[in-house]
Design a protein around this motif. Structure first.
Motif, PDB file in Angstrom:
ATOM      1  N   UNK A 103       0.943  -1.119   0.037  1.00 45.38           N
ATOM      2  CA  UNK A 103      -0.022   0.079   0.126  1.00 45.38           C
ATOM      3  C   UNK A 103       0.902   1.116   0.024  1.00 45.38           C
ATOM      4  N   UNK A 104       1.109   1.794  -1.249  1.00 48.11           N
ATOM      5  CA  UNK A 104       2.184   2.918  -1.321  1.00 48.11           C
ATOM      6  C   UNK A 104       1.784   4.102  -0.565  1.00 48.11           C
ATOM      7  N   UNK A 105       0.394   4.501  -0.641  1.00 49.76           N
ATOM      8  CA  UNK A 105      -0.108   5.347   0.219  1.00 49.76           C
ATOM      9  C   UNK A 105      -0.213   5.503   1.707  1.00 49.76           C
ATOM     10  N   UNK A 130      -4.194   9.395  -1.697  1.00 55.11           N
ATOM     11  CA  UNK A 130      -5.529   8.562  -1.106  1.00 55.11           C
ATOM     12  C   UNK A 130      -5.217   8.052   0.447  1.00 55.11           C
ATOM     13  N   UNK A 131      -6.349   8.435   1.084  1.00 53.64           N
ATOM     14  CA  UNK A 131      -6.144   8.270   2.753  1.00 53.64           C
ATOM     15  C   UNK A 131      -6.538   6.973   3.093  1.00 53.64           C
ATOM     16  N   UNK A 132      -6.167   6.599   4.408  1.00 53.82           N
ATOM     17  CA  UNK A 132      -6.328   5.346   4.867  1.00 53.82           C
ATOM     18  C   UNK A 132      -8.031   4.645   5.047  1.00 53.82           C
ATOM     19  N   UNK A 133      -8.607   5.940   4.818  1.00 54.16           N
ATOM     20  CA  UNK A 133     -10.140   5.725   4.543  1.00 54.16           C
ATOM     21  C   UNK A 133     -10.650   5.833   3.480  1.00 54.16           C
ATOM     22  N   UNK A 134      -9.737   5.614   2.238  1.00 50.65           N
ATOM     23  CA  UNK A 134     -10.032   5.086   0.890  1.00 50.65           C
ATOM     24  C   UNK A 134     -10.729   6.476   0.061  1.00 50.65           C
TER      25      UNK A 134
END
Length: 690
Positions: free
Chosen positions: A242-244, A336-340
């Motif tokens: 997960x790059x971001x 892109x956040x961890x909340x998609x």
């Protein structure tokens, strides 16, 4: 550019090198549904040796020496074997097998681009695509799966082909000469029973089918058990970087039956010097849910990731080994956040996109509520020597306040030109790919090294391929198209595809869904372009599909397609919905503007509430949104009649009326249960608390 080919190795208990094709003709048993030995040598009847009297009618064939006894040979003329339509014992497992000897490979020319071998249209089918690879169809309930094999089928050689489905294990297998060709995981949420199509069982070609197989067919057998030719289904494991989030994601398809043979997984990641940067043990249940392994501050460079399975019997096996070429993303342009949630220049952005928009129509789609557009050709910088509508596409998007997509013949020069461009939303890695993930991973890593300022997008329309390809992108997408020519479509098709795509990324990457604007027959029964009106979704259907995708986890909505008229070529007729169907376009823009008006909801973080529907035919959002202290819960009725709604809200303290953010009548909450009645195809977004 530096290219690094990732290596993916799945090891199995059974040794595939020892696999052999059947050494004798199949023998009927209690699970045999149909068995044509094709040994008659004369006449027009293929006699069924299963004891069920499912004989076939032979046309256009000659008798020849077979793999065992006699066989049927076809030249280029029409001909087939047509059997029964009713196979009542075909449920949640089968093996369809036969021997073929190809005299000629299919040409792959549109519209006849695959050679039929045999099966039951709408249930299961084996075909062969150029350059001699299996291409199979399997429809589970209303969900089709079209899957590609990898083994080259040689000319002038008897070859044993088999398609196996094991619903209990959640597996689909393709076998060539008794050796596993490709193994697939049935998508999460997929129906498990084979669609009971009323079409006849056939060999060589169904009526009006694709390109005709030229060669011989022998020993056609259909059983209702999953034959694996000595192979044991794998415990497939999937690795995402997960790059971001600077984290690794380790996930596995959940087992449908029996104990998991893997007790524990171990993720080892080493850098180019051999230094261990990650060493983490993970329990089997957490990997089934998708285990996140943070790697904060991971630097650009080459890594070797290995996943080792520790089995319940004490043995260990290397389940995956992959070389990784990692480039950290630059997040100031698109993030892109961890909340998609997608961020553009630091601000939340909810994509409402249209496929196939010409530059001349930018003002129309912008006014209609779209904020993102896809070209129908390669994206090219201004001044490109080859004139096309893709030249200067991104720059023209900026003039109209639209985000554009990079796609087509992408190369290093194009990637470099648009690096850091604020009006480019993402690069399109691949559309509906088949086969191994290695080439896609190479492209993904190579492109990201050249342009780390934009994410990479991949769309997959084959549910059994969802997990295989989900690692090769930052944004995952799918395109469920339920609208056919029947008056009432199975709109839950959208829910199944969306949930399957979300499950394939374990809800750790954004999933965007491409929804259907219309359908047309590509070729009429007479073989001429279809000049009739397309089947357009009603406004209620379009609205229902849109909110259903959001309820099932989508973080972006795309629509296919605004303009397909460039397909008009004498065989295929496209449609420009804005120009040809102004009444529908007006209805569609109303839906888009309603969705756009609630953008703050669709980009909100997830709430802690986890609603549960009492009725299986009502779609309830599993991960609602949290906005201003309130929880927003989407509930959708995908049926063409009204339905009572009862939704459990665990630990919910709210009571009384629950307003609908979309403007409908409120529901009622009492004792942590939401009740309401939704009209046909109605969607509501309930505001709870706050």
């Amino acid at each position: 550019m530096h290219r690094l080919m990732p290596l993916v190795a799945f090891l199995t208990v059974a040794s595939l090198a020892q696999a052999q094709p059947p050494a004798s003709a199949p023998v009927s048993g209690p699970n045999t549904l149909l068995l044509w030995h094709l040994d008659e040598g004369q006449g027009d009847q293929a006699k069924d040796a299963s004891g069920h009297a499912r004989n076939g009618k032979i046309t256009g064939a000659t008798w020849a020496e077979g793999r065992f006894g006699q066989a049927l040979r076809w030249a280029e003329d029409s001909g087939t074997v047509v059997g029964p339509t009713d196979l009542p014992d075909l449920k949640d497992a089968f093996t369809l097998s036969m021997w073929v000897k190809l005299d000629k490979l299919p040409t792959g020319k549109i519209p006849f681009w695959t050679a039929d071998v045999g099966g039951k249209l709408g249930s299961m089918m084996i075909t062969i695509r150029p350059p001699g690879l299996l291409y199979v169809g399997l429809q589970l309930g209303g969900q089709p799966n079209h899957l590609m094999g990898q083994t080259q089928i040689e000319l002038n050689q008897w070859t044993h082909l088999a398609l196996t489905y094991d619903g209990a294990a959640g597996k689909i297998g393709l076998f060539v000469n008794g050796k596993l060709d490709t193994e697939y995981d049935v998508a999460t949420g997929s129906p498990l029973e084979v669609n009971p199509s009323k079409t006849p069982f056939f060999v060589r070609s169904y009526n009006g089918g694709d390109e005709k197989l030229i060669g011989l067919i022998d020993e056609v057998c259909l059983t209702n058990i999953a034959e694996t030719y000595g192979h044991r289904w794998r415990s497939n494991v999937y690795l995402h970087l997960l790059r971001y989030q600077s984290a690794f994601l380790v996930g596995a398809a959940k087992r449908r039956s029996g104990p998991d043979p893997v007790r524990e997984y171990q993720l080892l990641v080493k850098d180019a010097r051999g230094k261990t940067v990650v060493d983490r043990k993970l329990k089997s249940p957490e990997v089934g849910e998708g285990a996140l392994v943070p790697a904060p501050g991971l630097k650009a460079g080459e890594y070797l990731a290995t996943i080792i399975g520790h089995r319940t019997d004490g043995a260990t096996e290397t389940m995956l080994e992959r070389k990784i070429n990692y480039t950290p993303p630059v997040k100031s342009v698109v993030n892109l956040t961890d909340q998609n949630v997608c961020l553009v220049q630091g601000k939340p952005f909810f994509p409402i996109g249209a496929y196939h928009v010409r530059q001349e129509d930018f003002a129309t789609v912008k006014a209609g509520g779209f904020n993102t557009v896809f070209s129908f050709t390669t994206t090219l910088p201004p001044g490109a020597p080859k004139p096309s509508d893709g030249v200067g596409y991104i720059e023209k998007c900026a003039e109209h306040g639209l985000m554009g997509i990079g796609l087509g013949g992408v190369n290093e020069a194009i990637l470099t030109h648009y690096r850091s461009n604020p009006n480019l939303l993402f690069w399109y890695i691949a559309d509906e790919p088949s086969g191994p993930i290695d080439p896609l991973m190479t492209r993904y890593e190579t492109w990201a090294a050249v342009d780390p300022t934009h994410p990479y997008f991949l769309l997959q329309n084959k549910p059994a391929e969802f997990m295989r390809h989900a690692a090769a992108c930052d944004i995952y997408a799918t395109d469920p198209y339920p609208i056919r020519f029947d008056a009432q479509a199975d709109l839950t098709h959208v829910a199944r595809y969306t949930e399957g795509a979300v499950a394939a990324v374990f809800d750790r990457k954004p999933v965007w869904v491409a929804l259907q604007c219309y359908t047309v027959k590509a070729v009429s029964e007479a073989g001429k372009p279809s000049d009739g009106k397309p089947r357009l979704p009603t406004q209620a259907e379009l609205r229902c599909m849109s909110y259903m995708a959001l309820a099932c986890g989508a973080r972006g909505l795309l629509y296919y397609a605004f303009d397909d008229t460039y397909y008009n070529n004498g065989s295929i007729r496209g449609v420009n919905i804005g120009k040809e169907y102004p009444e529908f376009w007006s209805q569609m823009t109303q839906v888009l503007k309603e969705i756009g008006a609630q953008e703050k909801v669709w980009v909100a973080p997830y709430a802690t509430l986890r609603p549960v529907a009492d009725a299986p035919d009502i779609i309830v959002q599993k991960r609602p949104f949290a906005v201003g202290g309130a929880t927003y819960v989407l509930v959708v009725n995908p049926k063409y009649e009204a339905r009572d709604v009862r939704v459990k809200l665990p630990s919910c303290k709210a009571k009384g009326a629950a307003a609908d953010a979309l403007g409908g009548k409120p529901g009622q909450i009492q004792s942590a249960v939401l009740t309401d009645r939704l009209e046909a195809l109605e969607s509501k977004c309930y505001m709870i608390g706050g």
